[in-house]
Design a protein around this motif. Structure first.
Motif, short mmCIF file in Angstrom:
data_model
loop_
_atom_site.label_atom_id
_atom_site.label_comp_id
_atom_site.label_asym_id
_atom_site.label_seq_id
_atom_site.Cartn_x
_atom_site.Cartn_y
_atom_site.Cartn_z
N PRO A 177 0.79 -1.25 0.00
CA PRO A 177 0.00 0.00 0.00
C PRO A 177 0.82 1.29 0.00
N PRO A 178 1.89 1.42 0.83
CA PRO A 178 2.67 2.66 0.75
C PRO A 178 3.35 2.84 -0.61
N LEU A 179 3.76 1.73 -1.24
CA LEU A 179 4.38 1.82 -2.56
C LEU A 179 3.36 2.24 -3.60
N VAL A 180 2.16 1.68 -3.55
CA VAL A 180 1.09 2.06 -4.48
C VAL A 180 0.77 3.54 -4.33
N ARG A 181 0.70 4.00 -3.09
CA ARG A 181 0.40 5.42 -2.85
C ARG A 181 1.49 6.32 -3.43
N ALA A 182 2.76 5.94 -3.24
CA ALA A 182 3.86 6.75 -3.78
C ALA A 182 3.80 6.81 -5.31
N VAL A 194 14.23 -0.59 -10.94
CA VAL A 194 14.67 0.10 -9.74
C VAL A 194 14.50 -0.88 -8.59
N VAL A 195 15.56 -1.11 -7.82
CA VAL A 195 15.51 -2.11 -6.75
C VAL A 195 16.05 -1.51 -5.47
N CYS A 196 15.60 -2.10 -4.36
CA CYS A 196 16.17 -1.78 -3.06
C CYS A 196 17.30 -2.74 -2.79
N ASP A 197 18.50 -2.24 -2.67
CA ASP A 197 19.69 -3.07 -2.42
C ASP A 197 19.95 -3.11 -0.91
N ASN A 198 19.63 -4.26 -0.30
CA ASN A 198 19.77 -4.40 1.15
C ASN A 198 21.10 -5.03 1.57
N THR A 199 22.01 -5.23 0.63
CA THR A 199 23.24 -5.96 0.93
C THR A 199 24.01 -5.35 2.10
N SER A 200 24.28 -4.08 2.03
CA SER A 200 25.06 -3.42 3.08
C SER A 200 24.30 -3.42 4.42
N ALA A 201 22.99 -3.17 4.36
CA ALA A 201 22.20 -3.12 5.59
C ALA A 201 22.12 -4.50 6.25
N LEU A 258 11.36 4.46 -4.28
CA LEU A 258 11.12 3.38 -5.24
C LEU A 258 9.97 3.76 -6.17
N GLY A 259 8.88 4.27 -5.58
CA GLY A 259 7.71 4.62 -6.38
C GLY A 259 7.94 5.78 -7.32
N ASP A 265 18.75 4.05 -17.27
CA ASP A 265 19.68 3.15 -16.59
C ASP A 265 19.03 2.55 -15.35
N PRO A 266 19.42 1.33 -14.98
CA PRO A 266 18.88 0.73 -13.74
C PRO A 266 19.30 1.53 -12.52
N VAL A 267 18.47 1.50 -11.50
CA VAL A 267 18.71 2.27 -10.28
C VAL A 267 18.68 1.32 -9.08
N ARG A 268 19.66 1.46 -8.19
CA ARG A 268 19.69 0.70 -6.94
C ARG A 268 19.64 1.70 -5.78
N LEU A 269 18.65 1.54 -4.93
CA LEU A 269 18.49 2.41 -3.77
C LEU A 269 18.82 1.62 -2.51
N PRO A 270 19.68 2.12 -1.66
CA PRO A 270 20.11 1.33 -0.49
C PRO A 270 19.07 1.30 0.62
N GLY A 271 18.96 0.12 1.27
CA GLY A 271 18.18 0.03 2.50
C GLY A 271 19.04 0.44 3.68
N ALA A 272 18.41 0.58 4.84
CA ALA A 272 19.14 1.02 6.04
C ALA A 272 18.76 0.14 7.23
N PHE A 273 19.76 -0.26 8.00
CA PHE A 273 19.52 -1.11 9.18
C PHE A 273 18.95 -0.28 10.32
#
Length: 326
Positions: free
Chosen positions: A77-82, A154-161, A289-290, A307-315
């Protein structure tokens, strides 16, 4: 007062009606000074172009198709709203379709909606790449949280987190850690599992992989049984909804969080903050992301190849993690 039309605007400015029409439907074909005069007069007179008629002529629907795998997942739902808010800013509407966690329905649903919109935003599809491409056809499309050759994403990259979360568990004294794998067809689940494996290989820990389990509360409850019997003192759940199921499943077995077991989720949905104890998790940049997906689709509709986009997640450490129990 007579109704304002493109003909009355054309007569007042001494231009053709087709020029006025193009100022709204194909503004790039009209000289900037003439276009500004037309738009200014139209605004002053309160003229609103007939969007239905314009779409019949141009073939442009003004609509974005949005596919989600399961609208009941709290992440959606938050993603759809964005996405909807970003679309409204571009004078576009959003046509939503929900697969209800049925990957077999994806081909038909995406094919059906693609014929009614200018472009598609497809969130976390489970089907093979060939199926998704067949469903989309030649329609411009953008993927969220899935990477596929030839389709912008566009993806959320959680690797570092996730690596930071693992190090946090080690600091708390955890040395045997479980990984509850998400759905086997989920690209995001595969990436998250691989990120945890990579971290564990370099850390002084034993990683016990369990599952796969459904990305649901019930999937988390099922995972809790395997986790409780594994000997691990902490667990990575696929997402926050599954993590909530883990907490409930552990409680059914008399195990408290975080006194007896520590639990980490992913996505930071509302449930993560209202759960007791509050859930340690990885925050996903849902709004970004949205809005990024809508911008990329706009570029694709203009004939560009974004171009593809990677957005970082946060711990985000909260109350569901604590020192390892003896």
């Amino acid at each position: 007062m007579s109704k304002v039309t493109i003909y009355s605007i054309a007569e007042e400015l001494n231009v053709s009606a087709s020029t006025v029409s193009r100022a709204f439907s194909r503004p790039e074909l009209v000289k900037s000074d003439v276009r500004e005069q037309i738009l200014a007069l139209a605004e002053r007179l309160g003229y609103q172009p007939n969007k239905t008629a314009r779409r019949l002529v141009t073939g442009v629907t003004g609509a974005i198709g949005l596919f989600v795998p399961d609208i009941t997942n709290p992440f959606m739902p938050p993603l759809v709203r964005a996405i909807q808010q970003a679309a409204v800013e571009r004078d576009a509407s959003v046509l939503l379709v929900d697969a209800e966690e049925d990957s077999r329905a994806e081909l038909g649903l995406i094919t059906r909606i693609a014929g009614q919109v200018d472009g598609m935003i497809i969130v976390s599809p489970r089907s093979a790449s060939s199926v998704i491409k067949q469903a989309v056809g030649r329609k411009p499309a953008v993927l969220i949280n899935r990477v596929m050759d030839g389709v912008p994403s566009v993806v959320c990259d959680n690797t570092s987190a996730l690596r930071e979360a693992g190090s946090y568990l080690v600091e708390l004294g955890h040395r045997t850690i479980a990984l509850l794998r998400g759905p086997s067809a989920s690209w995001a689940a595969q990436r998250r599992s691989e990120a945890v494996r990579t971290w564990a290989r370099k850390a002084d820990v034993t990683l016990i992989e369990l599952g796969p389990f459904d990305a649901s509360f019930d999937g988390g409850r099922a995972g809790a049984e395997a986790f409780a019997a594994s000997g691990a003192t902490a667990v990575f759940a696929f997402d926050d909804l599954a993590a909530c199921g883990v907490v409930a499943g552990l409680a059914d077995r008399g195990l408290r969080v975080p006194e007896h077991r520590s639990v980490i989720g992913c996505d930071d949905v509302l449930l993560a903050r209202v759960l007791t104890p509050s859930l340690t998790t990885i925050t996903a940049p849902v709004d970004d992301l949205g809005t990024t997906a809508v911008r990329m689709l706009e570029e694709a509709l203009a004939g560009n190849d974004p171009d593809p986009v990677r957005l970082p997640g946060a711990f985000v450490p909260r109350d569901s993690t604590g020192p390892a129990a003896p």
